[in-house]
Design a protein around this motif. Structure first.
Motif, PDB file in Angstrom:
ATOM      1  N   PRO A 137       0.846  -1.197   0.000  1.00 23.68           N
ATOM      2  CA  PRO A 137       0.000   0.000   0.000  1.00 23.68           C
ATOM      3  C   PRO A 137       0.883   1.249   0.000  1.00 23.68           C
ATOM      4  O   PRO A 137       1.882   1.301   0.711  1.00 23.68           O
ATOM      5  CB  PRO A 137      -0.787  -0.099   1.309  1.00 23.68           C
ATOM      6  CG  PRO A 137      -0.608  -1.495   1.793  1.00 23.68           C
ATOM      7  CD  PRO A 137       0.688  -1.986   1.227  1.00 23.68           C
ATOM      8  N   VAL A 138       0.504   2.229  -0.808  1.00 22.62           N
ATOM      9  CA  VAL A 138       1.287   3.456  -0.926  1.00 22.62           C
ATOM     10  C   VAL A 138       0.417   4.634  -0.479  1.00 22.62           C
ATOM     11  O   VAL A 138      -0.675   4.845  -0.996  1.00 22.62           O
ATOM     12  CB  VAL A 138       1.774   3.665  -2.366  1.00 22.62           C
ATOM     13  CG1 VAL A 138       2.536   4.983  -2.491  1.00 22.62           C
ATOM     14  CG2 VAL A 138       2.653   2.498  -2.803  1.00 22.62           C
ATOM     15  N   ILE A 139       0.946   5.387   0.492  1.00 22.71           N
ATOM     16  CA  ILE A 139       0.248   6.544   1.055  1.00 22.71           C
ATOM     17  C   ILE A 139       0.794   7.817   0.419  1.00 22.71           C
ATOM     18  O   ILE A 139       2.006   7.999   0.351  1.00 22.71           O
ATOM     19  CB  ILE A 139       0.459   6.604   2.584  1.00 22.71           C
ATOM     20  CG1 ILE A 139      -0.129   5.363   3.243  1.00 22.71           C
ATOM     21  CG2 ILE A 139      -0.129   7.884   3.172  1.00 22.71           C
ATOM     22  CD1 ILE A 139       0.274   5.195   4.696  1.00 22.71           C
ATOM     23  N   ASP A 140      -0.106   8.648  -0.050  1.00 22.83           N
ATOM     24  CA  ASP A 140       0.282   9.982  -0.519  1.00 22.83           C
ATOM     25  C   ASP A 140       0.464  10.818   0.745  1.00 22.83           C
ATOM     26  O   ASP A 140      -0.511  11.225   1.376  1.00 22.83           O
ATOM     27  CB  ASP A 140      -0.809  10.550  -1.414  1.00 22.83           C
ATOM     28  CG  ASP A 140      -0.501  11.941  -1.930  1.00 22.83           C
ATOM     29  OD1 ASP A 140       0.397  12.621  -1.388  1.00 22.83           O
ATOM     30  OD2 ASP A 140      -1.189  12.356  -2.869  1.00 22.83           O
ATOM     31  N   LEU A 141       1.710  11.047   1.137  1.00 25.80           N
ATOM     32  CA  LEU A 141       1.975  11.707   2.414  1.00 25.80           C
ATOM     33  C   LEU A 141       1.386  13.115   2.467  1.00 25.80           C
ATOM     34  O   LEU A 141       0.842  13.511   3.490  1.00 25.80           O
ATOM     35  CB  LEU A 141       3.472  11.724   2.710  1.00 25.80           C
ATOM     36  CG  LEU A 141       3.876  12.212   4.098  1.00 25.80           C
ATOM     37  CD1 LEU A 141       3.154  11.449   5.209  1.00 25.80           C
ATOM     38  CD2 LEU A 141       5.377  12.105   4.280  1.00 25.80           C
ATOM     39  N   ALA A 142       1.458  13.852   1.373  1.00 18.66           N
ATOM     40  CA  ALA A 142       0.886  15.202   1.359  1.00 18.66           C
ATOM     41  C   ALA A 142      -0.614  15.144   1.643  1.00 18.66           C
ATOM     42  O   ALA A 142      -1.138  15.893   2.470  1.00 18.66           O
ATOM     43  CB  ALA A 142       1.155  15.897   0.028  1.00 18.66           C
ATOM     44  N   ALA A 143      -1.318  14.241   0.989  1.00 21.37           N
ATOM     45  CA  ALA A 143      -2.761  14.101   1.214  1.00 21.37           C
ATOM     46  C   ALA A 143      -3.044  13.622   2.635  1.00 21.37           C
ATOM     47  O   ALA A 143      -3.995  14.083   3.272  1.00 21.37           O
ATOM     48  CB  ALA A 143      -3.364  13.141   0.194  1.00 21.37           C
ATOM     49  N   ARG A 144      -2.227  12.713   3.150  1.00 23.62           N
ATOM     50  CA  ARG A 144      -2.414  12.195   4.514  1.00 23.62           C
ATOM     51  C   ARG A 144      -2.282  13.307   5.548  1.00 23.62           C
ATOM     52  O   ARG A 144      -2.951  13.307   6.577  1.00 23.62           O
ATOM     53  CB  ARG A 144      -1.388  11.086   4.796  1.00 23.62           C
ATOM     54  CG  ARG A 144      -1.512  10.485   6.184  1.00 23.62           C
ATOM     55  CD  ARG A 144      -2.785   9.704   6.302  1.00 23.62           C
ATOM     56  NE  ARG A 144      -2.849   8.973   7.531  1.00 23.62           N
ATOM     57  CZ  ARG A 144      -3.807   9.139   8.450  1.00 23.62           C
ATOM     58  NH1 ARG A 144      -4.781  10.013   8.258  1.00 23.62           N
ATOM     59  NH2 ARG A 144      -3.801   8.419   9.548  1.00 23.62           N
ATOM     60  N   LEU A 145      -1.401  14.276   5.239  1.00 27.16           N
ATOM     61  CA  LEU A 145      -1.192  15.391   6.155  1.00 27.16           C
ATOM     62  C   LEU A 145      -2.233  16.494   5.980  1.00 27.16           C
ATOM     63  O   LEU A 145      -2.178  17.515   6.658  1.00 27.16           O
ATOM     64  CB  LEU A 145       0.216  15.962   5.957  1.00 27.16           C
ATOM     65  CG  LEU A 145       1.354  14.984   6.266  1.00 27.16           C
ATOM     66  CD1 LEU A 145       2.698  15.592   5.905  1.00 27.16           C
ATOM     67  CD2 LEU A 145       1.328  14.544   7.713  1.00 27.16           C
ATOM     68  N   GLY A 146      -3.172  16.298   5.058  1.00 29.86           N
ATOM     69  CA  GLY A 146      -4.239  17.273   4.870  1.00 29.86           C
ATOM     70  C   GLY A 146      -3.923  18.340   3.841  1.00 29.86           C
ATOM     71  O   GLY A 146      -4.654  19.325   3.711  1.00 29.86           O
ATOM     72  N   TRP A 147      -2.853  18.147   3.084  1.00 28.23           N
ATOM     73  CA  TRP A 147      -2.486  19.100   2.048  1.00 28.23           C
ATOM     74  C   TRP A 147      -3.015  18.603   0.710  1.00 28.23           C
ATOM     75  O   TRP A 147      -3.705  17.585   0.649  1.00 28.23           O
ATOM     76  CB  TRP A 147      -0.968  19.280   2.012  1.00 28.23           C
ATOM     77  CG  TRP A 147      -0.421  19.828   3.305  1.00 28.23           C
ATOM     78  CD1 TRP A 147      -1.089  20.594   4.220  1.00 28.23           C
ATOM     79  CD2 TRP A 147       0.888  19.633   3.846  1.00 28.23           C
ATOM     80  NE1 TRP A 147      -0.273  20.896   5.278  1.00 28.23           N
ATOM     81  CE2 TRP A 147       0.947  20.334   5.075  1.00 28.23           C
ATOM     82  CE3 TRP A 147       2.008  18.959   3.406  1.00 28.23           C
ATOM     83  CZ2 TRP A 147       2.087  20.357   5.860  1.00 28.23           C
ATOM     84  CZ3 TRP A 147       3.147  18.989   4.185  1.00 28.23           C
ATOM     85  CH2 TRP A 147       3.187  19.686   5.398  1.00 28.23           C
ATOM     86  N   ASN A 148      -2.689  19.299  -0.367  1.00 29.51           N
ATOM     87  CA  ASN A 148      -3.126  18.887  -1.703  1.00 29.51           C
ATOM     88  C   ASN A 148      -2.529  17.537  -2.057  1.00 29.51           C
ATOM     89  O   ASN A 148      -1.376  17.247  -1.721  1.00 29.51           O
ATOM     90  CB  ASN A 148      -2.700  19.913  -2.757  1.00 29.51           C
ATOM     91  CG  ASN A 148      -3.422  21.224  -2.592  1.00 29.51           C
ATOM     92  OD1 ASN A 148      -4.573  21.268  -2.169  1.00 29.51           O
ATOM     93  ND2 ASN A 148      -2.750  22.310  -2.925  1.00 29.51           N
TER      94      ASN A 148
END
Length: 146
Positions: free
Chosen positions: A53-64
């Motif tokens: 599984p790959v997490i989009d870190l920017a999205a996870r942090l609430g950013w774009n």
């Protein structure tokens, strides 16, 4: 006691992850999207026969959300027996600091990046946010993607 972290950038901000939690750093590989997973899960990739599984870190942090390019990388992390990939803009370097240099994150609103931080450390005129990987990647919602 000295600690080592690998630093990297997301949205022009500097983050760090404990070096012992990093299994490898991979060049960007397009992900296969999955239905019914949180928006910050970019999808999965094949990691030598294992579904990662790959997490989009920017999205996870609430950013774009990240629009990944060949310049992005995937940091493969391991927390307990769970492997997760994190999409980041670039990897910087390995940094060593003493435990007493790590400052607690400031108290802010609950929906900010702060719940995912172990703390902050000042390194060479820059503030590095040290991520708490178990909190960041260990939510039940991600089990759907594994």
């Amino acid at each position: 006691m000295a600690r080592q972290i690998i630093t990297f950038q997301v949205e022009s901000q500097v983050f760090g992850v404990d070096i012992m939690a990093i299994r490898e750093i991979r060049a960007w590989t397009p992900t296969t999207r999955l239905p019914h997973v949180p928006g910050y899960v970019a999808g999965v990739v094949n990691l030598r026969g294992t579904v990662l599984p790959v997490i989009d870190l920017a999205a996870r942090l609430g950013w774009n959300a990240t629009d990944p390019t060949a310049r992005h990388v995937i940091i493969v992390t391991r927390v307990k027996d769970q492997f997760r990939g994190l999409i980041v803009d670039s990897v910087s370097d390995i940094v060593t600091f003493e435990d007493n240099q790590l400052q607690p994150p400031p108290a802010t609103e609950a929906d900010s990046v702060v719940p995912f931080l172990e703390g902050l450390v000042a390194i060479d005129e820059r503030m590095v946010m040290v991520l708490d990987l178990p909190t960041l990647t260990g939510e039940i919602e991600l089990r759907d993607a594994a």
